[in-house]
Design an enzyme around this catalytic site. Structure first.
Site, short mmCIF file in Angstrom:
data_model
loop_
_atom_site.label_atom_id
_atom_site.label_comp_id
_atom_site.label_asym_id
_atom_site.label_seq_id
_atom_site.Cartn_x
_atom_site.Cartn_y
_atom_site.Cartn_z
N ASP A 213 49.77 72.34 6.20
CA ASP A 213 49.43 72.20 7.63
C ASP A 213 49.66 70.75 8.06
O ASP A 213 49.62 69.84 7.24
CB ASP A 213 47.95 72.52 7.85
CG ASP A 213 47.65 74.02 7.75
OD1 ASP A 213 48.59 74.81 7.61
OD2 ASP A 213 46.46 74.37 7.80
N ARG B 292 57.23 75.37 9.63
CA ARG B 292 56.45 76.18 10.57
C ARG B 292 56.29 75.33 11.82
O ARG B 292 55.65 74.27 11.78
CB ARG B 292 55.08 76.50 9.96
CG ARG B 292 54.13 77.18 10.93
CD ARG B 292 52.73 77.27 10.36
NE ARG B 292 52.61 78.24 9.30
CZ ARG B 292 51.69 78.16 8.32
NH1 ARG B 292 50.84 77.15 8.28
NH2 ARG B 292 51.64 79.09 7.38
N LYS C 152 52.78 74.18 18.42
CA LYS C 152 52.72 73.21 19.53
C LYS C 152 51.93 71.96 19.14
O LYS C 152 52.27 70.86 19.55
CB LYS C 152 52.09 73.87 20.76
CG LYS C 152 53.00 74.89 21.42
CD LYS C 152 52.45 75.34 22.77
CE LYS C 152 53.26 76.48 23.33
NZ LYS C 152 52.71 77.01 24.59
C1 LIG Z 1 50.44 80.15 12.17
C2 LIG Z 1 49.95 78.93 12.90
C3 LIG Z 1 49.70 77.77 12.19
C4 LIG Z 1 49.29 76.61 12.86
N1 LIG Z 1 49.15 75.45 12.16
C5 LIG Z 1 48.90 74.31 12.84
C6 LIG Z 1 48.92 73.05 12.20
O1 LIG Z 1 49.16 72.93 10.99
N2 LIG Z 1 48.68 71.94 12.93
C7 LIG Z 1 48.42 72.00 14.29
O2 LIG Z 1 48.25 70.95 14.91
N3 LIG Z 1 48.35 73.19 14.91
C8 LIG Z 1 48.58 74.34 14.23
N4 LIG Z 1 48.55 75.54 14.89
C9 LIG Z 1 47.96 75.63 16.26
C10 LIG Z 1 48.98 75.34 17.34
O3 LIG Z 1 49.36 73.99 17.29
C11 LIG Z 1 48.42 75.65 18.74
O4 LIG Z 1 47.31 74.84 19.01
C12 LIG Z 1 48.01 77.08 18.96
O5 LIG Z 1 48.87 77.95 18.30
C13 LIG Z 1 48.03 77.44 20.47
O6 LIG Z 1 49.31 77.26 20.98
P1 LIG Z 1 50.29 78.46 21.44
O7 LIG Z 1 51.62 78.18 20.88
O8 LIG Z 1 49.71 79.76 21.11
O9 LIG Z 1 50.44 78.25 23.01
P2 LIG Z 1 49.39 78.16 24.18
O10 LIG Z 1 50.19 77.83 25.39
O11 LIG Z 1 48.25 77.28 23.83
O12 LIG Z 1 48.83 79.63 24.30
C14 LIG Z 1 49.66 80.73 24.70
C15 LIG Z 1 48.77 81.96 24.84
O13 LIG Z 1 48.26 82.31 23.55
C16 LIG Z 1 46.91 82.72 23.64
N5 LIG Z 1 46.07 81.75 22.90
C17 LIG Z 1 46.43 80.54 22.43
N6 LIG Z 1 45.40 79.95 21.77
C18 LIG Z 1 44.37 80.81 21.89
C19 LIG Z 1 43.04 80.77 21.41
N7 LIG Z 1 42.55 79.74 20.72
N8 LIG Z 1 42.23 81.83 21.70
C20 LIG Z 1 42.70 82.90 22.39
N9 LIG Z 1 43.95 82.98 22.85
C21 LIG Z 1 44.79 81.96 22.59
C22 LIG Z 1 46.57 82.75 25.12
O14 LIG Z 1 46.86 84.05 25.59
C23 LIG Z 1 47.53 81.74 25.70
O15 LIG Z 1 47.81 81.95 27.05
C24 LIG Z 1 49.02 76.68 14.26
C25 LIG Z 1 49.27 77.85 14.96
C26 LIG Z 1 49.74 78.96 14.32
C27 LIG Z 1 50.05 80.20 15.10
#
Ligand SMILES: Cc1cc2nc3c(=O)[nH]c(=O)nc-3n(C[C@H](O)[C@H](O)[C@H](O)COP(=O)(O)OP(=O)(O)OC[C@H]3O[C@@H](n4cnc5c(N)ncnc54)[C@H](O)[C@@H]3O)c2cc1C
Length: 308
Positions: A130, A180, A183
């Site tokens: 991560d 991976r 955002k």
């Molecule tokens: C497999 C995986 C591994 C990850 N590993 C890391 C990492 O190592 N380091 C790091 O900094 N981040 C990590 N993240 C988190 C990532 O950086 C984002 O903060 C998170 O995925 C929300 O961004 P999004 O791309 O879904 O877009 P967003 O624009 O935030 O969300 C898009 C849509 O997804 C849904 N959604 C998003 N988040 C939520 C929530 N918490 N609860 C409910 N609905 C939600 C909503 O419907 C929202 O409108 C990881 C995410 C995933 C999927």
């Protein structure tokens, strides 16, 4: 504003002590966390596998400051890898380097990582590192490169909100790395990260295309597209279809408990889908980051606190 507040709380010990003592808070956290124990994680994994999804298991923990704690975290990952093998489940592993001693010494962390990667290799499993806050980005990439020289079962997370990520991904593509792409979930200053969500989204699309390009794939680069954002997914799918990207060059990944219908839809459309499943008692910072991402989660959390 709300995002910043919850990201501040995620690192505040006083808030952690308060929230972790609240039974209802714990129950709402279980929306995003499989449970406290390895058995809980295995049960969720079996269920997701039966639905045709892969899993990456994260034994929750981060920012460990004592050697004994880092060693214990390493041992827990060995137990997890043995359990994955013994139960014949389709699961990889995700971990944080600060859980394994990165803040104590890079040598200690590397020793722990090598033990985990040896066991993962013996059991035919993949490990993704991560990405934490920018205080750790350089050290995390350095550690990944040291390990990747000796292990082909290790991957790394890159965050689209960082300005540096394009350069990092270009270099990782040349190295044929498993990346991976997400955002980014931490509180970062505008010196390091795009303050505007539209810029983060645009960079996510740009980096997805960059890493799926024929040049990147020629070196063996593999992309896990980690997002719940339908626009990011649609843009990726469009590029994949327009450029005939083979299904074995990428997968979609999402977090446990978020957008399950979208997960199923991607699976039904024939894509490889992997769900990141965290478990363990150290759920507080992970849960606060999930609250920070979405104001609706905060209302869910607060209404459950008030009900009890
Ligand atoms: C497999 C995986 C591994 C990850 N590993 C890391 C990492 O190592 N380091 C790091 O900094 N981040 C990590 N993240 C988190 C990532 O950086 C984002 O903060 C998170 O995925 C929300 O961004 P999004 O791309 O879904 O877009 P967003 O624009 O935030 O969300 C898009 C849509 O997804 C849904 N959604 C998003 N988040 C939520 C929530 N918490 N609860 C409910 N609905 C939600 C909503 O419907 C929202 O409108 C990881 C995410 C995933 C999927």
């Amino acid at each position: 504003m709300m995002r910043s507040f919850f990201l501040y709380l995620s690192a505040a010990d006083w808030a952690k002590n308060l929230v972790m003592r609240m039974g209802p808070a714990r129950r709402t956290a279980y929306r995003f966390v499989a449970g406290d124990t390895l058995d809980d994680a295995l049960e969720v994994t079996r269920r997701l596998n039966a639905q045709g999804m892969g899993v990456s298991l994260d034994h929750l923990g981060e920012s460990v400051t004592d050697e004994a704690g880092a060693r214990q975290a390493m041992q827990e990952y060995l137990v997890l890898l043995d359990a994955i093998r013994d139960n014949g489940i389709n699961a990889a592993v995700s971990l944080k380097l600060t859980q394994l001693g990165l803040d104590i010494s890079e040598d200690l962390c590397e020793t722990h990582m090598r033990q985990i990667l040896d066991r993962a290799r013996d059991t035919g499993r993949h490990v993704t590192i991560d990405m934490e806050s920018t205080a750790h980005t350089d050290a995390t990439l350095r550690m990944f490169r040291t390990l990747h020289a000796d292990y082909d079962n290790v991957g790394i997370v890159i965050q689209a909100y960082l300005y540096r990520s394009e350069a990092d991904m270009r270099a990782l593509a040349e190295e044929g790395a498993f990346v991976r792409l997400c955002k980014g979930a931490y509180k970062e200053p505008p010196e390091h990260a795009f303050p505007d969500k539209t810029d983060v989204d645009a960079n996510f699309v740009h980096l997805t295309r960059l890493y799926l390009s024929s040049e990147a794939r020629a070196n063996g680069a593999y992309l896990a597209i980690a997002t719940h954002d339908e626009k990011m997914i649609a843009a990726a799918r469009e590029y994949i279809q327009a450029n005939d990207i083979p299904l074995n060059a990428f997968e979609f990944q999402m977090l446990y408990g978020i957008r399950p219908k979208l997960q199923e839809q991607l699976r039904d459309d024939g894509y490889r889908v992997v769900i990141y499943v965290p478990y363990g008692t150290q759920w507080y910072p992970y849960y606060m980051r999930r609250l920070a991402e979405r104001p609706a989660n905060v209302w869910f959390f607060l209404t459950h606190l008030v009900r009890r």
